[in-house]
Motif scaffolding. Structure first.
Motif, PDB file in Angstrom:
ATOM      1  N   GLN A 346       0.823  -1.213   0.000  1.00 31.68           N
ATOM      2  CA  GLN A 346       0.000   0.000   0.000  1.00 31.68           C
ATOM      3  C   GLN A 346       0.859   1.266   0.000  1.00 31.68           C
ATOM      4  OE1 GLN A 346      -3.821  -0.206   2.495  1.00 31.68           O
ATOM      5  NE2 GLN A 346      -2.537  -1.746   3.463  1.00 31.68           N
ATOM      6  N   VAL A 347       1.880   1.276   0.850  1.00 31.34           N
ATOM      7  CA  VAL A 347       2.760   2.448   0.902  1.00 31.34           C
ATOM      8  C   VAL A 347       3.477   2.615  -0.435  1.00 31.34           C
ATOM      9  CG1 VAL A 347       4.736   3.514   2.049  1.00 31.34           C
ATOM     10  CG2 VAL A 347       3.043   2.251   3.401  1.00 31.34           C
ATOM     11  N   GLY A 348       3.941   1.495  -1.010  1.00 29.53           N
ATOM     12  CA  GLY A 348       4.590   1.557  -2.320  1.00 29.53           C
ATOM     13  C   GLY A 348       3.659   2.111  -3.386  1.00 29.53           C
ATOM     14  N   SER A 349       2.385   1.717  -3.318  1.00 29.30           N
ATOM     15  CA  SER A 349       1.396   2.193  -4.299  1.00 29.30           C
ATOM     16  C   SER A 349       1.204   3.701  -4.207  1.00 29.30           C
ATOM     17  CB  SER A 349       0.070   1.467  -4.073  1.00 29.30           C
ATOM     18  OG  SER A 349      -0.930   1.929  -4.957  1.00 29.30           O
ATOM     19  N   GLY A 350       1.105   4.214  -2.970  1.00 29.80           N
ATOM     20  CA  GLY A 350       0.974   5.661  -2.803  1.00 29.80           C
ATOM     21  C   GLY A 350       2.199   6.404  -3.293  1.00 29.80           C
ATOM     22  N   MET A 351       3.381   5.861  -3.015  1.00 34.01           N
ATOM     23  CA  MET A 351       4.616   6.498  -3.470  1.00 34.01           C
ATOM     24  C   MET A 351       4.776   6.373  -4.991  1.00 34.01           C
ATOM     25  SD  MET A 351       5.894   8.026  -0.938  1.00 34.01           S
ATOM     26  CE  MET A 351       7.344   8.572  -1.835  1.00 34.01           C
ATOM     27  N   GLU A 352       4.275   5.293  -5.558  1.00 34.37           N
ATOM     28  CA  GLU A 352       4.311   5.164  -7.023  1.00 34.37           C
ATOM     29  C   GLU A 352       3.501   6.288  -7.663  1.00 34.37           C
ATOM     30  OE1 GLU A 352       2.959   2.083 -10.603  1.00 34.37           O
ATOM     31  OE2 GLU A 352       2.560   1.567  -8.515  1.00 34.37           O
ATOM     32  N   TYR A 353       2.370   6.629  -7.057  1.00 36.29           N
ATOM     33  CA  TYR A 353       1.558   7.734  -7.564  1.00 36.29           C
ATOM     34  C   TYR A 353       2.332   9.052  -7.480  1.00 36.29           C
ATOM     35  CZ  TYR A 353      -2.060  11.331  -7.707  1.00 36.29           C
ATOM     36  OH  TYR A 353      -2.787  12.468  -8.009  1.00 36.29           O
ATOM     37  N   LEU A 354       2.961   9.314  -6.326  1.00 41.67           N
ATOM     38  CA  LEU A 354       3.750  10.546  -6.188  1.00 41.67           C
ATOM     39  C   LEU A 354       4.900  10.556  -7.192  1.00 41.67           C
ATOM     40  CD1 LEU A 354       3.963  11.060  -2.311  1.00 41.67           C
ATOM     41  CD2 LEU A 354       2.336  12.032  -3.934  1.00 41.67           C
ATOM     42  N   SER A 356       4.875   9.186 -10.138  1.00 37.32           N
ATOM     43  CA  SER A 356       4.318   9.488 -11.462  1.00 37.32           C
ATOM     44  C   SER A 356       4.013  10.973 -11.620  1.00 37.32           C
ATOM     45  CB  SER A 356       3.052   8.668 -11.707  1.00 37.32           C
ATOM     46  OG  SER A 356       1.970   9.117 -10.904  1.00 37.32           O
ATOM     47  N   LYS A 357       3.770  11.658 -10.495  1.00 32.04           N
ATOM     48  CA  LYS A 357       3.471  13.095 -10.513  1.00 32.04           C
ATOM     49  C   LYS A 357       4.707  13.945 -10.241  1.00 32.04           C
ATOM     50  CE  LYS A 357      -0.901  12.374 -11.179  1.00 32.04           C
ATOM     51  NZ  LYS A 357      -1.533  12.713 -12.487  1.00 32.04           N
ATOM     52  N   GLN A 358       5.850  13.280 -10.098  1.00 29.57           N
ATOM     53  CA  GLN A 358       7.129  13.959  -9.843  1.00 29.57           C
ATOM     54  C   GLN A 358       7.079  14.808  -8.576  1.00 29.57           C
ATOM     55  OE1 GLN A 358       7.698  15.927 -13.700  1.00 29.57           O
ATOM     56  NE2 GLN A 358       9.108  14.292 -14.280  1.00 29.57           N
ATOM     57  N   LEU A 359       6.410  14.274  -7.552  1.00 29.77           N
ATOM     58  CA  LEU A 359       6.336  14.947  -6.261  1.00 29.77           C
ATOM     59  C   LEU A 359       7.193  14.182  -5.262  1.00 29.77           C
ATOM     60  CD1 LEU A 359       4.918  17.274  -4.670  1.00 29.77           C
ATOM     61  CD2 LEU A 359       3.306  15.557  -3.886  1.00 29.77           C
ATOM     62  N   ILE A 360       8.069  14.883  -4.562  1.00 27.32           N
ATOM     63  CA  ILE A 360       8.974  14.277  -3.592  1.00 27.32           C
ATOM     64  C   ILE A 360       8.372  14.407  -2.199  1.00 27.32           C
ATOM     65  CG2 ILE A 360      11.330  14.283  -2.695  1.00 27.32           C
ATOM     66  CD1 ILE A 360      12.083  15.905  -5.244  1.00 27.32           C
ATOM     67  N   HIS A 361       8.395  13.346  -1.430  1.00 27.99           N
ATOM     68  CA  HIS A 361       7.848  13.394  -0.070  1.00 27.99           C
ATOM     69  C   HIS A 361       8.818  14.094   0.882  1.00 27.99           C
ATOM     70  CE1 HIS A 361       6.378  12.290   3.866  1.00 27.99           C
ATOM     71  NE2 HIS A 361       5.259  11.816   3.322  1.00 27.99           N
ATOM     72  N   ARG A 362      10.099  13.653   0.893  1.00 31.82           N
ATOM     73  CA  ARG A 362      11.179  14.213   1.708  1.00 31.82           C
ATOM     74  C   ARG A 362      11.200  13.739   3.161  1.00 31.82           C
ATOM     75  NH1 ARG A 362      13.460  19.465  -0.173  1.00 31.82           N
ATOM     76  NH2 ARG A 362      12.770  19.774  -2.320  1.00 31.82           N
ATOM     77  N   ASP A 363      10.133  13.116   3.632  1.00 34.32           N
ATOM     78  CA  ASP A 363      10.123  12.693   5.039  1.00 34.32           C
ATOM     79  C   ASP A 363       9.337  11.392   5.191  1.00 34.32           C
ATOM     80  OD1 ASP A 363      10.671  12.748   7.726  1.00 34.32           O
ATOM     81  OD2 ASP A 363       9.233  14.333   8.213  1.00 34.32           O
TER      82      ASP A 363
END
Length: 511
Positions: A346-354, A356-363
Protein backbone atom coordinates in the motif's frame (compact mmCIF):
# COMPACT_ATOMS: atom_id res chain seq x y z
CA UNK A 1 -75.69 28.71 -67.16
CA UNK A 2 -77.42 25.43 -66.57
CA UNK A 3 -74.20 23.54 -66.04
CA UNK A 4 -72.91 25.71 -63.14
CA UNK A 5 -73.50 24.66 -59.57
CA UNK A 6 -75.24 27.37 -57.60
CA UNK A 7 -73.14 26.80 -54.53
CA UNK A 8 -69.76 27.33 -56.19
CA UNK A 9 -70.18 31.00 -56.88
CA UNK A 10 -67.52 32.62 -58.97
CA UNK A 11 -64.37 30.86 -60.19
CA UNK A 12 -61.66 30.53 -57.58
CA UNK A 13 -58.68 32.82 -57.90
CA UNK A 14 -55.57 31.34 -59.48
CA UNK A 15 -53.15 29.55 -57.12
CA UNK A 16 -50.61 31.88 -55.54
CA UNK A 17 -47.07 31.14 -56.35
CA UNK A 18 -45.01 30.41 -53.20
CA UNK A 19 -42.81 33.23 -52.04
CA UNK A 20 -39.33 32.64 -53.35
CA UNK A 21 -38.04 36.18 -53.19
CA UNK A 22 -37.04 35.93 -49.51
CA UNK A 23 -33.75 34.15 -48.98
CA UNK A 24 -33.40 32.53 -45.56
CA UNK A 25 -29.74 32.35 -44.66
CA UNK A 26 -28.90 28.91 -43.31
CA UNK A 27 -25.99 26.60 -42.85
CA UNK A 28 -25.56 23.79 -45.39
CA UNK A 29 -26.93 21.12 -43.02
CA UNK A 30 -30.30 22.93 -42.63
CA UNK A 31 -33.23 22.18 -44.97
CA UNK A 32 -36.12 24.66 -45.44
CA UNK A 33 -39.50 23.34 -46.61
CA UNK A 34 -42.93 24.89 -47.03
CA UNK A 35 -45.63 22.68 -45.57
CA UNK A 36 -48.38 23.71 -47.99
CA UNK A 37 -48.09 26.47 -50.61
CA UNK A 38 -51.87 26.98 -50.55
CA UNK A 39 -51.61 28.38 -47.03
CA UNK A 40 -49.85 31.64 -47.57
CA UNK A 41 -49.59 32.45 -43.83
CA UNK A 42 -47.87 29.17 -43.02
CA UNK A 43 -44.35 29.61 -41.54
CA UNK A 44 -41.47 27.70 -43.12
CA UNK A 45 -40.44 24.55 -41.22
CA UNK A 46 -36.71 24.49 -40.51
CA UNK A 47 -35.14 21.10 -39.87
CA UNK A 48 -31.56 20.68 -38.61
CA UNK A 49 -30.40 17.21 -39.57
CA UNK A 50 -27.35 17.47 -37.30
CA UNK A 51 -29.27 18.45 -34.19
CA UNK A 52 -30.82 15.88 -31.92
CA UNK A 53 -32.32 16.08 -28.45
CA UNK A 54 -29.57 16.12 -25.79
CA UNK A 55 -29.05 12.70 -24.27
CA UNK A 56 -29.94 12.48 -20.60
CA UNK A 57 -27.18 11.31 -18.28
CA UNK A 58 -28.68 9.17 -15.57
CA UNK A 59 -26.50 8.04 -12.68
CA UNK A 60 -27.34 5.44 -10.06
CA UNK A 61 -26.13 5.68 -6.46
CA UNK A 62 -23.67 3.01 -5.36
CA UNK A 63 -23.69 4.08 -1.69
CA UNK A 64 -25.80 6.05 0.75
CA UNK A 65 -24.84 9.71 1.09
CA UNK A 66 -26.02 12.26 3.64
CA UNK A 67 -25.89 15.91 2.55
CA UNK A 68 -23.21 17.87 4.40
CA UNK A 69 -24.29 21.41 3.59
CA UNK A 70 -27.01 23.37 1.81
CA UNK A 71 -25.48 22.93 -1.63
CA UNK A 72 -25.55 19.13 -1.88
CA UNK A 73 -28.34 16.55 -1.70
CA UNK A 74 -28.82 13.25 0.10
CA UNK A 75 -29.51 9.93 -1.58
CA UNK A 76 -29.74 6.22 -0.91
CA UNK A 77 -28.03 3.34 -2.67
CA UNK A 78 -29.95 2.59 -5.86
CA UNK A 79 -31.43 6.09 -6.26
CA UNK A 80 -31.35 7.59 -9.77
CA UNK A 81 -30.19 11.11 -10.56
CA UNK A 82 -29.91 13.12 -13.75
CA UNK A 83 -26.66 15.02 -14.25
CA UNK A 84 -27.11 18.67 -15.16
CA UNK A 85 -23.48 19.79 -15.06
CA UNK A 86 -20.23 17.91 -14.50
CA UNK A 87 -17.77 20.77 -14.91
CA UNK A 88 -16.90 20.86 -11.18
CA UNK A 89 -14.83 17.71 -11.33
CA UNK A 90 -15.39 15.66 -8.19
CA UNK A 91 -18.86 17.12 -7.60
CA UNK A 92 -21.71 16.72 -10.08
CA UNK A 93 -24.69 19.06 -10.26
CA UNK A 94 -27.72 16.80 -10.39
CA UNK A 95 -31.45 16.50 -9.84
CA UNK A 96 -32.80 13.59 -7.80
CA UNK A 97 -35.41 11.84 -9.94
CA UNK A 98 -37.58 10.91 -6.94
CA UNK A 99 -37.32 13.83 -4.51
CA UNK A 100 -36.74 16.37 -7.34
CA UNK A 101 -34.10 18.03 -5.19
CA UNK A 102 -31.31 19.74 -7.08
CA UNK A 103 -27.74 20.10 -5.83
CA UNK A 104 -24.26 18.61 -5.82
CA UNK A 105 -23.43 14.93 -5.41
CA UNK A 106 -19.98 13.32 -5.00
CA UNK A 107 -19.00 11.79 -8.34
CA UNK A 108 -17.30 8.76 -6.82
CA UNK A 109 -20.54 7.71 -5.09
CA UNK A 110 -22.44 7.17 -8.36
CA UNK A 111 -22.05 5.34 -11.67
CA UNK A 112 -23.70 5.61 -15.07
CA UNK A 113 -26.96 3.69 -15.14
CA UNK A 114 -26.78 0.27 -16.85
CA UNK A 115 -22.98 0.49 -17.07
CA UNK A 116 -20.70 -2.26 -15.82
CA UNK A 117 -19.48 0.22 -13.18
CA UNK A 118 -22.99 0.28 -11.71
CA UNK A 119 -22.91 -3.43 -10.92
CA UNK A 120 -22.38 -4.34 -7.26
CA UNK A 121 -19.86 -7.01 -8.24
CA UNK A 122 -17.64 -4.75 -10.37
CA UNK A 123 -14.61 -3.17 -8.68
CA UNK A 124 -13.06 -0.63 -11.02
CA UNK A 125 -9.75 0.32 -9.48
CA UNK A 126 -8.29 -2.42 -7.32
CA UNK A 127 -5.31 -4.70 -7.66
CA UNK A 128 -5.17 -8.45 -7.20
CA UNK A 129 -3.77 -8.10 -3.68
CA UNK A 130 -6.48 -5.61 -2.72
CA UNK A 131 -9.13 -7.97 -4.09
CA UNK A 132 -7.75 -10.79 -1.95
CA UNK A 133 -7.72 -8.56 1.12
CA UNK A 134 -11.37 -7.55 0.63
CA UNK A 135 -12.61 -11.06 -0.09
CA UNK A 136 -10.79 -12.61 2.87
CA UNK A 137 -12.83 -10.51 5.31
CA UNK A 138 -14.55 -12.70 7.91
CA UNK A 139 -17.97 -11.42 6.85
CA UNK A 140 -17.52 -13.04 3.42
CA UNK A 141 -18.51 -16.68 3.01
CA UNK A 142 -17.41 -19.18 0.38
CA UNK A 143 -18.48 -18.09 -3.10
CA UNK A 144 -18.23 -14.34 -2.42
CA UNK A 145 -16.80 -12.77 -5.57
CA UNK A 146 -15.89 -9.65 -7.50
CA UNK A 147 -14.90 -8.76 -11.05
CA UNK A 148 -12.04 -6.33 -11.74
CA UNK A 149 -10.15 -5.09 -14.80
CA UNK A 150 -7.26 -7.34 -15.76
CA UNK A 151 -3.85 -5.94 -14.89
CA UNK A 152 -2.26 -7.62 -17.89
CA UNK A 153 -4.97 -7.54 -20.59
CA UNK A 154 -6.41 -4.05 -21.18
CA UNK A 155 -9.61 -5.48 -22.69
CA UNK A 156 -10.01 -8.39 -20.29
CA UNK A 157 -11.16 -8.85 -16.70
CA UNK A 158 -10.44 -11.07 -13.71
CA UNK A 159 -12.95 -12.93 -11.58
CA UNK A 160 -11.85 -13.36 -7.95
CA UNK A 161 -13.71 -15.89 -5.78
CA UNK A 162 -13.41 -16.86 -2.12
CA UNK A 163 -13.03 -20.61 -1.76
CA UNK A 164 -12.47 -23.11 1.03
CA UNK A 165 -10.61 -26.39 0.99
CA UNK A 166 -9.90 -28.66 3.93
CA UNK A 167 -6.15 -28.67 3.47
CA UNK A 168 -5.86 -24.91 2.78
CA UNK A 169 -8.75 -23.29 4.59
CA UNK A 170 -10.13 -20.09 3.07
CA UNK A 171 -8.23 -18.68 0.09
CA UNK A 172 -8.87 -16.73 -3.10
CA UNK A 173 -8.93 -18.11 -6.62
CA UNK A 174 -8.63 -15.92 -9.70
CA UNK A 175 -9.98 -16.67 -13.17
CA UNK A 176 -9.25 -14.83 -16.39
CA UNK A 177 -12.24 -13.39 -18.25
CA UNK A 178 -11.11 -13.05 -21.84
CA UNK A 179 -12.67 -10.92 -24.59
CA UNK A 180 -13.90 -12.41 -27.87
CA UNK A 181 -12.72 -10.88 -31.14
CA UNK A 182 -16.28 -10.11 -32.22
CA UNK A 183 -17.45 -8.90 -28.80
CA UNK A 184 -18.44 -10.81 -25.71
CA UNK A 185 -16.52 -12.66 -23.00
CA UNK A 186 -15.66 -16.14 -21.80
CA UNK A 187 -13.88 -18.01 -19.04
CA UNK A 188 -14.26 -21.40 -20.64
CA UNK A 189 -14.24 -21.59 -24.44
CA UNK A 190 -17.41 -23.70 -24.40
CA UNK A 191 -19.36 -21.00 -22.54
CA UNK A 192 -19.43 -17.56 -24.18
CA UNK A 193 -21.53 -14.54 -23.30
CA UNK A 194 -22.35 -11.22 -24.95
CA UNK A 195 -21.81 -9.16 -21.79
CA UNK A 196 -20.08 -9.38 -18.45
CA UNK A 197 -23.45 -9.22 -16.71
CA UNK A 198 -24.67 -12.30 -18.63
CA UNK A 199 -21.48 -14.16 -17.71
CA UNK A 200 -21.83 -13.35 -14.02
CA UNK A 201 -25.52 -14.28 -13.99
CA UNK A 202 -24.78 -17.65 -15.58
CA UNK A 203 -22.11 -18.51 -13.00
CA UNK A 204 -24.43 -17.58 -10.14
CA UNK A 205 -26.66 -20.45 -11.28
CA UNK A 206 -24.04 -23.04 -12.20
CA UNK A 207 -20.33 -23.24 -11.35
CA UNK A 208 -19.46 -24.74 -14.76
CA UNK A 209 -16.14 -25.92 -13.34
CA UNK A 210 -15.31 -22.93 -11.15
CA UNK A 211 -14.30 -23.65 -7.56
CA UNK A 212 -17.79 -22.62 -6.40
CA UNK A 213 -20.97 -21.12 -7.78
CA UNK A 214 -20.88 -17.32 -7.47
CA UNK A 215 -22.83 -16.62 -4.29
CA UNK A 216 -22.84 -12.89 -3.51
CA UNK A 217 -20.83 -9.82 -4.51
CA UNK A 218 -18.12 -8.62 -2.16
CA UNK A 219 -19.10 -5.50 -0.24
CA UNK A 220 -17.55 -2.37 -1.70
CA UNK A 221 -15.56 -0.14 0.67
CA UNK A 222 -16.80 3.42 1.05
CA UNK A 223 -14.93 5.73 -1.34
CA UNK A 224 -12.69 8.51 -0.04
CA UNK A 225 -14.26 11.93 0.32
CA UNK A 226 -11.74 14.48 -0.93
CA UNK A 227 -13.64 17.51 0.38
CA UNK A 228 -15.56 18.15 3.59
CA UNK A 229 -18.55 19.10 1.47
CA UNK A 230 -19.52 20.59 -1.85
CA UNK A 231 -18.97 24.08 -0.41
CA UNK A 232 -15.24 23.33 -0.33
CA UNK A 233 -14.98 21.83 -3.81
CA UNK A 234 -13.09 24.88 -5.07
CA UNK A 235 -11.61 26.37 -1.89
CA UNK A 236 -9.69 25.11 1.08
CA UNK A 237 -9.66 27.86 3.71
CA UNK A 238 -11.96 26.55 6.47
CA UNK A 239 -13.48 28.89 9.07
CA UNK A 240 -11.83 28.03 12.38
CA UNK A 241 -15.20 28.11 14.15
CA UNK A 242 -16.29 25.06 12.12
CA UNK A 243 -13.51 22.90 13.60
CA UNK A 244 -13.78 21.42 17.11
CA UNK A 245 -10.66 19.91 18.71
CA UNK A 246 -11.86 17.02 20.89
CA UNK A 247 -8.76 15.20 22.11
CA UNK A 248 -5.05 15.21 21.49
CA UNK A 249 -3.76 12.18 19.60
CA UNK A 250 -0.06 12.95 19.77
CA UNK A 251 2.74 15.41 19.42
CA UNK A 252 5.06 15.66 16.42
CA UNK A 253 8.15 17.61 15.43
CA UNK A 254 6.11 20.61 14.34
CA UNK A 255 3.09 20.66 16.64
CA UNK A 256 0.24 18.53 17.92
CA UNK A 257 -2.28 16.22 16.27
CA UNK A 258 -5.90 16.24 17.47
CA UNK A 259 -8.99 14.21 16.85
CA UNK A 260 -11.72 16.65 15.94
CA UNK A 261 -14.96 17.22 14.09
CA UNK A 262 -16.10 19.53 11.34
CA UNK A 263 -19.46 21.14 12.14
CA UNK A 264 -19.75 18.68 15.06
CA UNK A 265 -20.51 15.83 12.65
CA UNK A 266 -17.61 14.79 10.35
CA UNK A 267 -14.54 13.18 11.93
CA UNK A 268 -11.24 14.87 11.05
CA UNK A 269 -7.65 14.89 12.18
CA UNK A 270 -6.20 18.33 12.87
CA UNK A 271 -2.50 19.17 12.93
CA UNK A 272 -1.80 22.35 14.87
CA UNK A 273 1.53 23.79 13.77
CA UNK A 274 3.71 25.61 16.27
CA UNK A 275 4.04 29.32 15.67
CA UNK A 276 7.03 30.13 13.49
CA UNK A 277 7.27 26.60 12.12
CA UNK A 278 6.80 27.83 8.57
CA UNK A 279 5.93 30.83 6.50
CA UNK A 280 2.16 31.02 6.12
CA UNK A 281 2.47 32.11 2.49
CA UNK A 282 4.85 29.26 1.65
CA UNK A 283 2.63 26.76 3.42
CA UNK A 284 -0.51 27.92 1.61
CA UNK A 285 1.29 27.60 -1.71
CA UNK A 286 2.33 24.04 -0.83
CA UNK A 287 -1.12 23.16 0.55
CA UNK A 288 -2.74 24.21 -2.73
CA UNK A 289 -0.45 21.75 -4.51
CA UNK A 290 -0.98 18.98 -1.96
CA UNK A 291 -4.76 19.24 -2.22
CA UNK A 292 -4.62 18.48 -5.97
CA UNK A 293 -2.93 15.11 -5.48
CA UNK A 294 -5.53 12.42 -4.96
CA UNK A 295 -4.90 8.73 -4.55
CA UNK A 296 -6.50 6.15 -2.30
CA UNK A 297 -3.15 5.60 -0.54
CA UNK A 298 -2.69 9.28 0.30
CA UNK A 299 -4.41 10.92 3.27
CA UNK A 300 -7.01 13.42 2.01
CA UNK A 301 -6.18 17.04 2.82
CA UNK A 302 -9.52 18.77 3.40
CA UNK A 303 -8.28 22.28 4.00
CA UNK A 304 -6.53 24.66 6.36
CA UNK A 305 -7.29 27.33 8.92
CA UNK A 306 -4.51 29.80 8.23
CA UNK A 307 -5.88 33.24 9.04
CA UNK A 308 -4.40 33.16 12.55
CA UNK A 309 -1.83 31.16 14.51
CA UNK A 310 -1.57 28.30 15.10
CA UNK A 311 -2.21 27.08 11.57
CA UNK A 312 -4.61 24.11 11.41
CA UNK A 313 -4.13 21.41 8.80
CA UNK A 314 -7.46 19.58 8.53
CA UNK A 315 -7.25 16.13 7.01
CA UNK A 316 -8.84 12.70 6.83
CA UNK A 317 -9.08 10.89 10.16
CA UNK A 318 -7.42 7.45 10.32
CA UNK A 319 -8.70 5.55 13.35
CA UNK A 320 -5.56 3.53 14.24
CA UNK A 321 -3.06 6.37 14.14
CA UNK A 322 0.48 6.29 12.81
CA UNK A 323 1.96 3.08 11.46
CA UNK A 324 4.83 3.42 13.94
CA UNK A 325 2.55 3.54 16.98
CA UNK A 326 0.32 0.83 15.54
CA UNK A 327 3.23 -1.59 15.04
CA UNK A 328 4.25 -1.11 18.66
CA UNK A 329 0.83 -1.63 20.26
CA UNK A 330 -0.88 -4.92 21.06
CA UNK A 331 -2.97 -5.05 17.89
CA UNK A 332 -0.06 -4.26 15.61
CA UNK A 333 2.19 -6.83 17.26
CA UNK A 334 -0.33 -9.51 16.24
CA UNK A 335 -0.09 -8.72 12.50
CA UNK A 336 0.69 -11.75 10.37
CA UNK A 337 3.51 -11.60 7.85
CA UNK A 338 1.02 -11.31 4.95
CA UNK A 339 -0.46 -8.19 6.59
CA UNK A 340 2.98 -6.61 6.76
CA UNK A 341 3.52 -7.34 3.07
CA UNK A 342 0.13 -5.78 2.33
CA UNK A 343 1.09 -2.59 4.17
CA UNK A 344 4.40 -2.48 2.26
CA UNK A 345 2.42 -2.78 -0.97
CA UNK A 346 0.00 0.00 0.00
CA UNK A 347 2.76 2.45 0.90
CA UNK A 348 4.59 1.56 -2.32
CA UNK A 349 1.40 2.19 -4.30
CA UNK A 350 0.97 5.66 -2.80
CA UNK A 351 4.62 6.50 -3.47
CA UNK A 352 4.31 5.16 -7.02
CA UNK A 353 1.56 7.73 -7.56
CA UNK A 354 3.75 10.55 -6.19
CA UNK A 355 6.58 9.26 -8.39
CA UNK A 356 4.32 9.49 -11.46
CA UNK A 357 3.47 13.10 -10.51
CA UNK A 358 7.13 13.96 -9.84
CA UNK A 359 6.34 14.95 -6.26
CA UNK A 360 8.97 14.28 -3.59
CA UNK A 361 7.85 13.39 -0.07
CA UNK A 362 11.18 14.21 1.71
CA UNK A 363 10.12 12.69 5.04
CA UNK A 364 8.85 9.18 4.34
CA UNK A 365 8.84 7.08 7.53
CA UNK A 366 6.47 4.87 9.52
CA UNK A 367 5.49 7.90 11.61
CA UNK A 368 4.14 9.56 8.44
CA UNK A 369 1.98 6.63 7.37
CA UNK A 370 -1.47 6.38 8.96
CA UNK A 371 -3.56 3.25 9.51
CA UNK A 372 -7.34 3.04 9.33
CA UNK A 373 -10.00 0.33 9.52
CA UNK A 374 -9.11 -3.02 7.93
CA UNK A 375 -5.46 -1.95 8.20
CA UNK A 376 -5.72 0.44 5.27
CA UNK A 377 -2.47 2.42 5.05
CA UNK A 378 -2.20 5.99 3.74
CA UNK A 379 0.75 8.34 3.42
CA UNK A 380 0.50 11.76 5.05
CA UNK A 381 2.55 14.97 5.14
CA UNK A 382 3.85 14.57 1.59
CA UNK A 383 5.55 17.80 0.52
CA UNK A 384 5.29 19.35 3.98
CA UNK A 385 8.99 19.08 4.79
CA UNK A 386 9.79 21.38 1.87
CA UNK A 387 8.34 24.44 3.60
CA UNK A 388 9.50 23.75 7.16
CA UNK A 389 11.55 26.64 8.54
CA UNK A 390 12.61 24.99 11.78
CA UNK A 391 16.40 25.44 12.01
CA UNK A 392 16.72 22.32 14.14
CA UNK A 393 15.10 20.22 11.43
CA UNK A 394 17.97 20.41 9.00
CA UNK A 395 21.19 18.50 8.25
CA UNK A 396 23.42 21.20 9.74
CA UNK A 397 22.05 20.81 13.25
CA UNK A 398 21.40 17.08 13.13
CA UNK A 399 19.45 16.88 16.38
CA UNK A 400 15.91 16.45 15.15
CA UNK A 401 16.63 16.02 11.48
CA UNK A 402 15.55 12.46 10.47
CA UNK A 403 19.10 11.36 9.60
CA UNK A 404 18.34 7.67 9.93
CA UNK A 405 15.65 7.88 7.22
CA UNK A 406 17.43 10.25 4.84
CA UNK A 407 19.55 9.31 1.82
CA UNK A 408 23.24 10.32 2.07
CA UNK A 409 23.08 12.64 -0.97
CA UNK A 410 20.21 14.51 0.71
CA UNK A 411 22.06 14.78 4.03
CA UNK A 412 25.40 15.88 2.58
CA UNK A 413 24.40 17.85 -0.52
CA UNK A 414 20.73 18.62 0.08
CA UNK A 415 19.80 16.68 -3.08
CA UNK A 416 16.28 15.40 -2.51
CA UNK A 417 14.64 13.37 -5.26
CA UNK A 418 12.21 10.51 -5.70
CA UNK A 419 15.29 8.28 -5.38
CA UNK A 420 16.02 9.70 -1.93
CA UNK A 421 12.43 8.77 -1.09
CA UNK A 422 13.23 5.21 -2.22
CA UNK A 423 16.07 5.13 0.34
CA UNK A 424 13.60 6.24 3.02
CA UNK A 425 11.16 3.53 1.89
CA UNK A 426 13.87 0.93 2.53
CA UNK A 427 14.22 2.24 6.10
CA UNK A 428 10.43 2.15 6.47
CA UNK A 429 10.47 -1.52 5.39
CA UNK A 430 12.91 -2.27 8.21
CA UNK A 431 10.59 -0.48 10.67
CA UNK A 432 7.65 -2.44 9.31
CA UNK A 433 9.11 -5.93 9.42
CA UNK A 434 10.64 -5.38 12.87
CA UNK A 435 7.32 -4.09 14.28
CA UNK A 436 8.50 -0.54 14.88
CA UNK A 437 12.10 -1.06 15.90
CA UNK A 438 14.24 2.11 15.74
CA UNK A 439 16.57 2.00 12.69
CA UNK A 440 20.30 1.61 13.40
CA UNK A 441 19.67 0.63 17.04
CA UNK A 442 22.28 1.96 19.43
CA UNK A 443 23.71 4.47 16.93
CA UNK A 444 23.33 8.26 16.92
CA UNK A 445 22.74 10.40 13.86
CA UNK A 446 26.35 11.54 13.36
CA UNK A 447 27.59 7.97 13.71
CA UNK A 448 25.07 6.80 11.12
CA UNK A 449 26.23 9.41 8.61
CA UNK A 450 29.88 8.43 9.02
CA UNK A 451 29.15 4.70 8.74
CA UNK A 452 26.89 5.10 5.70
CA UNK A 453 29.62 7.04 3.89
CA UNK A 454 31.96 4.10 4.53
CA UNK A 455 29.48 1.64 2.99
CA UNK A 456 27.79 0.34 6.14
CA UNK A 457 24.17 -0.83 5.83
CA UNK A 458 21.80 -2.11 8.47
CA UNK A 459 22.21 -5.87 8.82
CA UNK A 460 19.35 -8.31 8.47
CA UNK A 461 17.62 -8.43 11.86
CA UNK A 462 17.86 -11.66 13.84
CA UNK A 463 15.06 -10.83 16.26
CA UNK A 464 12.31 -10.85 13.60
CA UNK A 465 11.47 -12.90 10.55
CA UNK A 466 12.64 -10.99 7.48
CA UNK A 467 12.98 -13.18 4.36
CA UNK A 468 16.25 -12.90 2.44
CA UNK A 469 14.38 -11.64 -0.64
CA UNK A 470 12.87 -8.72 1.27
CA UNK A 471 16.18 -7.86 2.92
CA UNK A 472 17.82 -7.82 -0.51
CA UNK A 473 15.10 -5.41 -1.63
CA UNK A 474 15.96 -3.14 1.31
CA UNK A 475 19.62 -3.21 0.28
CA UNK A 476 18.68 -2.27 -3.29
CA UNK A 477 16.86 0.79 -1.88
CA UNK A 478 20.10 1.76 -0.09
CA UNK A 479 22.36 1.68 -3.12
CA UNK A 480 24.93 4.48 -2.90
CA UNK A 481 24.12 5.37 -6.51
CA UNK A 482 20.60 6.86 -6.54
CA UNK A 483 20.05 5.85 -10.17
CA UNK A 484 20.56 2.18 -9.30
CA UNK A 485 17.80 2.19 -6.70
CA UNK A 486 14.51 0.62 -7.85
CA UNK A 487 11.50 2.67 -8.85
CA UNK A 488 8.37 2.73 -6.74
CA UNK A 489 6.55 1.18 -9.67
CA UNK A 490 8.86 -1.84 -9.38
CA UNK A 491 8.58 -1.96 -5.58
CA UNK A 492 4.78 -1.84 -5.70
CA UNK A 493 4.59 -4.74 -8.14
CA UNK A 494 7.20 -6.63 -6.14
CA UNK A 495 5.15 -6.56 -2.93
CA UNK A 496 1.89 -7.07 -4.77
CA UNK A 497 3.17 -10.33 -6.18
CA UNK A 498 5.27 -11.42 -3.22
CA UNK A 499 4.61 -15.04 -2.30
CA UNK A 500 1.59 -15.16 -4.62
CA UNK A 501 1.19 -17.73 -7.38
CA UNK A 502 0.36 -16.58 -10.88
CA UNK A 503 -3.23 -16.28 -12.00
CA UNK A 504 -4.64 -19.73 -12.79
CA UNK A 505 -6.25 -20.48 -16.12
CA UNK A 506 -9.71 -22.03 -16.23
CA UNK A 507 -9.64 -25.73 -15.48
CA UNK A 508 -11.98 -27.57 -17.81
CA UNK A 509 -14.33 -29.92 -15.97
CA UNK A 510 -16.86 -32.12 -17.81
CA UNK A 511 -20.49 -31.09 -17.28
Amino acid sequence: MGNKCCCRGSEPPPLRKPEVDVIIPRPPHVTVTIDNPLHENRQPVIEDRNRSAPKRRIMVAMYNYEARDSQDISFKKGDRMEILDDSDGDWLNAVHLITKERGYIPGNYVAAELSVESEDWFFENISRKEAEKLLMSEENSRGTFLVRPSEHNPTGYSLSVKDWEEYRGFHIKHYKIKPLDNGGYYISTNKTFETLAELVTAYTKNAYGLCHVLAKPCKKPQPTMWDLGSTYRDKWEIPRMEISLIRRLGRGNFGEVHYGKWKDSIEVAVKTLREGTMSTAAFLEEAAIMKKFRHKRLVALFGVCSEEEPIYIVQEYMSKGSLLDFLRNDEGKQLEFEELVYIAFQVGSGMEYLESKQLIHRDLAARNVLIGENNIAKICDFGLARVIEDNEYCPKQGSRFPVKWTAPEAIIYGKFSIKSDVWSYGILLMELFTYGQVPYPGLHGREVIDLIEKGYRMPKPTSHHVPDEIYQTMLSCWDSNPEKRPTFEFLTHYFEGFNVTSEVPYREVPD
